[in-house]
Design a protein around this motif. Structure first.
Motif, mmCIF file in Angstrom:
data_model
loop_
_atom_site.group_PDB
_atom_site.id
_atom_site.type_symbol
_atom_site.label_atom_id
_atom_site.label_comp_id
_atom_site.label_asym_id
_atom_site.label_seq_id
_atom_site.Cartn_x
_atom_site.Cartn_y
_atom_site.Cartn_z
ATOM 1 N N THR A 91 9.687 13.220 -3.899
ATOM 2 C CA THR A 91 8.922 12.770 -2.737
ATOM 3 C C THR A 91 8.289 11.396 -3.000
ATOM 4 O O THR A 91 8.087 10.608 -2.077
ATOM 5 C CB THR A 91 7.829 13.815 -2.391
ATOM 6 O OG1 THR A 91 8.470 15.055 -2.171
ATOM 7 C CG2 THR A 91 7.062 13.440 -1.155
ATOM 8 N N ALA A 92 8.009 11.121 -4.273
ATOM 9 C CA ALA A 92 7.410 9.832 -4.634
ATOM 10 C C ALA A 92 8.268 8.666 -4.150
ATOM 11 O O ALA A 92 7.736 7.640 -3.717
ATOM 12 C CB ALA A 92 7.251 9.748 -6.148
ATOM 13 N N PHE A 93 9.593 8.847 -4.202
ATOM 14 C CA PHE A 93 10.482 7.760 -3.789
ATOM 15 C C PHE A 93 10.439 7.518 -2.288
ATOM 16 O O PHE A 93 10.978 6.537 -1.797
ATOM 17 C CB PHE A 93 11.927 8.060 -4.235
ATOM 18 C CG PHE A 93 12.047 8.274 -5.717
ATOM 19 C CD1 PHE A 93 11.678 7.269 -6.600
ATOM 20 C CD2 PHE A 93 12.507 9.466 -6.224
ATOM 21 C CE1 PHE A 93 11.763 7.469 -7.962
ATOM 22 C CE2 PHE A 93 12.599 9.666 -7.589
ATOM 23 C CZ PHE A 93 12.220 8.665 -8.469
ATOM 24 N N TYR A 94 9.830 8.464 -1.596
ATOM 25 C CA TYR A 94 9.696 8.326 -0.139
ATOM 26 C C TYR A 94 8.299 7.823 0.235
ATOM 27 O O TYR A 94 8.166 6.885 1.018
ATOM 28 C CB TYR A 94 9.953 9.691 0.504
ATOM 29 C CG TYR A 94 9.926 9.675 1.999
ATOM 30 C CD1 TYR A 94 10.971 9.123 2.725
ATOM 31 C CD2 TYR A 94 8.848 10.209 2.692
ATOM 32 C CE1 TYR A 94 10.942 9.103 4.102
ATOM 33 C CE2 TYR A 94 8.815 10.197 4.069
ATOM 34 C CZ TYR A 94 9.866 9.641 4.766
ATOM 35 O OH TYR A 94 9.835 9.627 6.138
ATOM 36 N N THR A 95 7.279 8.432 -0.355
ATOM 37 C CA THR A 95 5.906 8.111 0.061
ATOM 38 C C THR A 95 5.347 6.864 -0.632
ATOM 39 O O THR A 95 4.629 6.079 -0.018
ATOM 40 C CB THR A 95 4.956 9.287 -0.237
ATOM 41 O OG1 THR A 95 5.114 9.659 -1.608
ATOM 42 C CG2 THR A 95 5.237 10.467 0.637
ATOM 43 N N LEU A 96 5.673 6.697 -1.911
ATOM 44 C CA LEU A 96 5.011 5.627 -2.671
ATOM 45 C C LEU A 96 5.654 4.260 -2.481
ATOM 46 O O LEU A 96 5.246 3.296 -3.111
ATOM 47 C CB LEU A 96 4.960 5.989 -4.164
ATOM 48 C CG LEU A 96 4.247 7.313 -4.491
ATOM 49 C CD1 LEU A 96 4.132 7.508 -5.987
ATOM 50 C CD2 LEU A 96 2.870 7.379 -3.843
ATOM 51 N N VAL A 97 6.670 4.171 -1.626
ATOM 52 C CA VAL A 97 7.262 2.860 -1.325
ATOM 53 C C VAL A 97 6.912 2.431 0.103
ATOM 54 O O VAL A 97 7.524 1.521 0.648
ATOM 55 C CB VAL A 97 8.801 2.876 -1.529
ATOM 56 C CG1 VAL A 97 9.154 3.120 -2.979
ATOM 57 C CG2 VAL A 97 9.465 3.940 -0.660
ATOM 58 N N GLN A 98 5.930 3.111 0.675
ATOM 59 C CA GLN A 98 5.462 2.730 2.008
ATOM 60 C C GLN A 98 4.239 1.817 1.862
ATOM 61 O O GLN A 98 3.542 1.871 0.848
ATOM 62 C CB GLN A 98 5.076 3.980 2.822
ATOM 63 C CG GLN A 98 6.192 5.002 2.967
ATOM 64 C CD GLN A 98 7.438 4.446 3.629
ATOM 65 O OE1 GLN A 98 7.394 3.447 4.355
ATOM 66 N NE2 GLN A 98 8.579 5.070 3.366
ATOM 67 N N PRO A 99 3.995 0.972 2.889
ATOM 68 C CA PRO A 99 2.876 0.027 2.779
ATOM 69 C C PRO A 99 1.506 0.691 2.961
ATOM 70 O O PRO A 99 0.829 0.506 3.964
ATOM 71 C CB PRO A 99 3.163 -0.995 3.892
ATOM 72 C CG PRO A 99 4.017 -0.270 4.856
ATOM 73 C CD PRO A 99 4.772 0.776 4.105
ATOM 74 N N ILE A 100 1.149 1.521 1.997
ATOM 75 C CA ILE A 100 -0.167 2.175 1.994
ATOM 76 C C ILE A 100 -0.637 2.213 0.544
ATOM 77 O O ILE A 100 0.151 2.551 -0.353
ATOM 78 C CB ILE A 100 -0.093 3.596 2.619
ATOM 79 C CG1 ILE A 100 -1.446 4.308 2.534
ATOM 80 C CG2 ILE A 100 0.994 4.447 1.993
ATOM 81 C CD1 ILE A 100 -1.512 5.624 3.317
ATOM 82 N N LYS A 101 -1.907 1.831 0.335
ATOM 83 C CA LYS A 101 -2.439 1.860 -1.039
ATOM 84 C C LYS A 101 -2.449 3.305 -1.516
ATOM 85 O O LYS A 101 -2.783 4.203 -0.747
ATOM 86 C CB LYS A 101 -3.870 1.327 -1.054
ATOM 87 C CG LYS A 101 -3.979 -0.176 -0.902
ATOM 88 C CD LYS A 101 -5.456 -0.564 -0.899
ATOM 89 C CE LYS A 101 -5.614 -2.012 -0.485
ATOM 90 N NZ LYS A 101 -6.985 -2.302 -0.042
ATOM 91 N N ARG A 102 -2.148 3.490 -2.785
ATOM 92 C CA ARG A 102 -2.146 4.865 -3.303
ATOM 93 C C ARG A 102 -3.542 5.483 -3.208
ATOM 94 O O ARG A 102 -3.672 6.684 -2.977
ATOM 95 C CB ARG A 102 -1.656 4.879 -4.751
ATOM 96 C CG ARG A 102 -0.174 4.589 -4.872
ATOM 97 C CD ARG A 102 0.312 4.879 -6.272
ATOM 98 N NE ARG A 102 1.622 4.293 -6.504
ATOM 99 C CZ ARG A 102 2.281 4.385 -7.644
ATOM 100 N NH1 ARG A 102 1.769 5.054 -8.654
ATOM 101 N NH2 ARG A 102 3.461 3.812 -7.799
#
Lengths: 308, 274
Positions: free
Chosen positions: B96-107
């Motif tokens: 899921t990281a490859f989907y959510t963590l490449v979006q323009p939102i700070k972690r």
């Protein structure tokens, strides 16, 4: 608007004592598709993960449209879409939820987002938008993720083996989409499938053991690494008499099987024509074709030289 | 320190909304919802049959004290573990990281959105338990002690502290289910056991345990409870510690700040190697 660009400046990445990337540098601007080739463990995915801030370089700098991805990932992500490894949206989300999640984070107008979702649902043959991600096959999930990367119409696309695990029908859909997209986007795509890279990419980078071995455009590579073997199929089975006749003409038979033989040559068009001229005198030739592609020759040759 | 902009506020809202949707549709939410409703109905049923009610007391406040001190605090820990125990590992331990963590939102914004969604999810279950308490009190006494409001306030603060604590395990363990199980073990077994030993036998104020602060949820109904006492038995001195309201608030806020910060830093800095 800035020109789309992908740049790595002296990027190295170490995992303990293992150096996954060793001083890698390249820069591409404008539009087009770049194939990123190398065997497993060569450093392809590590490069793409650095370009998406999933990994941070030990040294060097990675930029998208001039923005340092690892220092300002949010700004860089606004300009790019990516499919790294095999991403999976949340299993309880529907296909539509997964795409709307991206659309909302990208500040897309709701109506525009719905129109684009409908467009990609058709173009990429997405499953029913109300289906849950957890109920999809790997191929269907991969197409949803590719749709999510394309949805905000990014200037840069990073694709890590985008057709991996897909069936031939799905592969064709994705390839056609990449060919269409590269007209106004900059695409960096890793792949194991040389025929795929030859079909969709304009430039290629060869990497192994974390080092860039060669990079050039596909046309130059094709000129340099012509196929150096032809397969000849005869009407009748190849017998000892025919083999002796071929050898007596000074031709180098690599192997023969049933009605066909593979003959090695220097790769020049002159010798290729000469071989055909000779063969039609000794048998009924019904097929005369190259063995392997230029890119395959280049891949094998560059990797072999690189490891020496 | 990075500044907070309009984009971050909007992304926080989007992150919260989608995470809550995710929780709301998950099997764990539906399972816990059914369980919470059944437990509440069972307690109410026992109250309706006066003779069977183990919670019956002289007034509404005493009834609510019994109702909230009987295992329900432990249930809060389970709720927190279920919604906080895999909050970070759901990305780091899966693709899921490859989907959510490449979006323009700070972690960090994504973390806060998830934290809020986890809190809102647990709020639904806590509310069911309090609705049961109110219904039981109304049936038995035709009134509800006003102290239920501060108790509910302590319950919400306690949930926030527990979720913060559970997220630490979701940051440490890559496999989501391990973070979840370890959170439950810590909050239900390890913490109460150590807290009991060091307070009752060693005579040390167990202020470092969030479960100690959580006792305030039912202690608030008791006007004159003992904060500290020593009992001399045949074999040893036995110490009793109970938190004051201020002390409980400080402990819970401390947990929220410390564990959320640590989890957020881990989430922000973590690389996705696998």
């Amino acid at each position: 608007m800035n020109m789309a660009s992908i740049e790595l400046i002296n990027v190295s990445k170490e995992f303990g004592k293992f150096r996954a990337l060793d001083n890698v540098s390249f820069k591409y601007e404008g539009n087009g598709a770049i194939g990123y080739l190398g065997p497993n463990g060569a450093g392809k995915t590590t490069t793409l993960k650095i370009l998406t801030n999933l990994l941070r370089p030990t040294s060097g700098k990675a930029t998208i449209n001039g923005i340092n991805v690892n220092r300002n990932p949010v700004e860089a992500f606004k300009r790019m879409g990516s499919v790294i490894e095999s991403p999976s949206p949340f299993p309880y989300f529907t296909v539509e939820d997964s795409l709307m999640f991206v659309a909302e984070l990208r500040r897309m107008d709701r109506e525009d987002a719905r129109d684009r979702i409908e467009y990609y649902a058709k173009a990429l043959a997405l499953p029913d938008l109300n289906k849950r991600i957890g109920d999809l096959s790997k191929g269907q999930r991969q197409r949803v993720v590719i749709a999510s990367a394309l949805l905000p119409d990014p200037e840069v696309l990073l694709l890590d083996e985008p057709t991996s695990g897909l069936d031939p029908f799905e592969m064709k859909i994705i390839r056609d989409m990449i060919i269409k997209m590269k007209k106004d986007k900059l695409i960096l795509m890793s792949s194991h499938l040389l025929s795929e890279v030859a079909e969709v990419c304009d430039e290629v980078i060869f990497i192994n053991h974390g080092k860039i071995l060669a990079r050039d455009n596909v046309a130059n590579i094709s000129r340099e690494f012509r196929a150096k073997a032809v397969i000849v199929e005869f009407l009748d089975p190849v017998d000892e008499k025919l083999i002796s006749a071929i050898k007596s003409m000074g031709l180098d038979i690599e192997k023969n099987n049933g009605n066909s033989v593979i003959i090695r040559y220097d790769g020049s068009n002159d010798q290729r024509a000469e071989i055909l001229k000779k063969l039609i005198n000794v048998g009924n030739v019904i097929r005369y074709d190259s063995v392997g592609s230029e890119l395959e020759e280049a891949y094998i040759s560059i990797l072999k030289n690189g490891s020496q | 320190m990075a500044s907070i902009g309009a984009d971050d506020i909007r992304n926080y809202y989007v992150g919260t909304k989608f995470q809550f949707t995710y929780y709301f549709r998950s099997r764990r939410f539906i399972g816990l919802l059914i369980f919470s409703i059944l437990i509440t109905i069972l307690i109410l049923f026992l109250d309706l049959h006066y003779d069977y009610s183990a919670l019956k007391a002289e007034n509404s406040a005493a009834f609510l004290y019994n109702y909230l001190s009987n295992g329900i605090i432990a249930y809060f820990a389970i709720l927190a573990a279920f919604f906080g125990g895999d909050m970070i590992s759901m990305d780091l331990g899966t693709s899921t990281a490859f989907y959510t963590l490449v979006q323009p939102i700070k972690r960090s914004v994504l973390y806060l959105g998830r934290y809020t969604a986890a809190f809102l999810s647990t709020l639904a279950f806590v509310s069911i338990i309090y609705i049961g308490a109110i219904a039981g009190s109304l049936y038995l006494y035709r009134t509800v002690s006003a102290l239920i409001l501060p108790s509910f306030g302590f319950a919400l603060l306690y949930m926030l502290a527990l979720i913060s604590f559970a997220t630490l395990f979701s940051a440490i363990f890559k496999t989501p289910s391990i973070g979840l199980v370890v959170s439950i073990l810590f909050l239900i077994l390890v913490y109460p056991a150590i807290q009991g030993i060091i307070s009752a036998l060693a005579g040390i104020n167990p202020w470092m345990f969030v479960t100690y602060a959580g006792e305030m949820i039912y202690l608030v109904f008791s006007k004159n409870y003992v904060v500290y006492s020593v009992t001399h038995t045949q074999f040893a001195y036995l110490y009793t510690f109970n938190p004051t309201g201020d002390e409980a608030i400080l402990i819970m806020i401390g947990y929220i700040i410390v564990f959320s910060l640590v989890s957020m830093i881990v989430f922000t800095k973590k690389e996705i190697k696998g």
